[in-house]
Structure formats: C-alpha cells, structure tokens
Write a protein that holds these residues in place. Structure first.
Motif, PDB file in Angstrom:
ATOM      1  N   MET A   1      71.693  10.569 -23.806  1.00  0.00           N
ATOM      2  CA  MET A   1      71.500  11.367 -24.948  1.00  0.00           C
ATOM      3  C   MET A   1      71.126  12.750 -24.778  1.00  0.00           C
ATOM      4  O   MET A   1      70.213  12.911 -23.994  1.00  0.00           O
ATOM      5  CB  MET A   1      70.339  10.648 -25.831  1.00  0.00           C
ATOM      6  N   ILE A   3      69.337  16.286 -25.942  1.00  0.00           N
ATOM      7  CA  ILE A   3      67.836  16.598 -26.688  1.00  0.00           C
ATOM      8  C   ILE A   3      68.146  16.766 -28.207  1.00  0.00           C
ATOM      9  O   ILE A   3      66.909  16.428 -28.825  1.00  0.00           O
ATOM     10  CB  ILE A   3      67.613  18.049 -25.963  1.00  0.00           C
ATOM     11  N   ASN A   5      69.927  14.829 -30.293  1.00  0.00           N
ATOM     12  CA  ASN A   5      69.810  13.565 -30.937  1.00  0.00           C
ATOM     13  C   ASN A   5      68.462  13.112 -30.834  1.00  0.00           C
ATOM     14  O   ASN A   5      68.113  12.422 -31.735  1.00  0.00           O
ATOM     15  CB  ASN A   5      70.821  12.529 -30.111  1.00  0.00           C
ATOM     16  N   LEU A   6      67.849  13.300 -29.608  1.00  0.00           N
ATOM     17  CA  LEU A   6      66.361  12.732 -29.552  1.00  0.00           C
ATOM     18  C   LEU A   6      65.262  13.360 -30.577  1.00  0.00           C
ATOM     19  O   LEU A   6      64.564  12.857 -31.074  1.00  0.00           O
ATOM     20  CB  LEU A   6      65.892  13.171 -27.939  1.00  0.00           C
ATOM     21  N   SER A  58      59.292  15.305 -20.036  1.00  0.00           N
ATOM     22  CA  SER A  58      58.892  13.961 -20.359  1.00  0.00           C
ATOM     23  C   SER A  58      57.509  13.397 -19.987  1.00  0.00           C
ATOM     24  O   SER A  58      57.099  12.621 -20.428  1.00  0.00           O
ATOM     25  CB  SER A  58      60.146  13.076 -19.491  1.00  0.00           C
TER      26      SER A  58
END
Length: 90
Positions: A1, A3, A5-6, A58
């Motif tokens: 995915m 960034i 979409n997140l 993250s």
C-alpha cells in the motif's frame, strides 16, 4: 500500500470513530470503557509490530500509537476501578 492509501484509511477511521463515540449516551461511557480496553490491548500489539518495521516513520508512528493506547488502557482501568468501588457495599 502506498502512503496515500494509508493516510486515507487513517482519516476515515478518525471520522468514523468520532461519529461512533458521539452517538453513545453518557450513561454508557463508563461500562464501554471496560470493553475498549480489549481493543486498546490489540492496538498495543499492533503498535509494537509497527515499531519493529524498518524505517524511521513507522518507528515514530508505532511509538506514538503505543503511548496513546497505553494511556487509554490505564485510564480505562482506573475509570472501571472507580466505577466498581462506587457499587461496593460499605
């Protein structure tokens, strides 16, 4: 995915969570706090997994999620404990 979409999923989750919390009557907030502790416990596990992923972003986001979920769990236990003490016989 990627960034985008997140970020989209995160923003939608914020709006949905806000709508759900605002629809709960005040008399149900304390009992629901106990149930939300289990959900926050799952969030703690997810945050720990996010911290282990390679990458600076993250790690920082996982640490922020870990702190927020831990505060939520501790606060939930304190509120639940206070609620149970109110119903104890003296």
């Amino acid at each position: 995915m990627d960034i985008i979409n997140l970020i989209t999923i995160f923003i939608l989750a914020v709006f949905v969570g806000n709508e759900i919390i605002n629809k709960v009557p005040p008399t149900l907030h304390t009992p629901l706090m106990s149930g939300s502790n289990a959900i926050s416990g799952i969030a703690i596990v997810g945050a720990l997994l996010a911290i282990t992923i390679e990458g600076e972003l993250s790690t920082y986001l996982g640490l922020a999620a870990l702190i927020c979920a831990t505060v939520n769990v501790v606060g939930g236990f304190l509120v639940t404990d206070r609620m149970l003490k109110m119903f104890k016989k003296k």
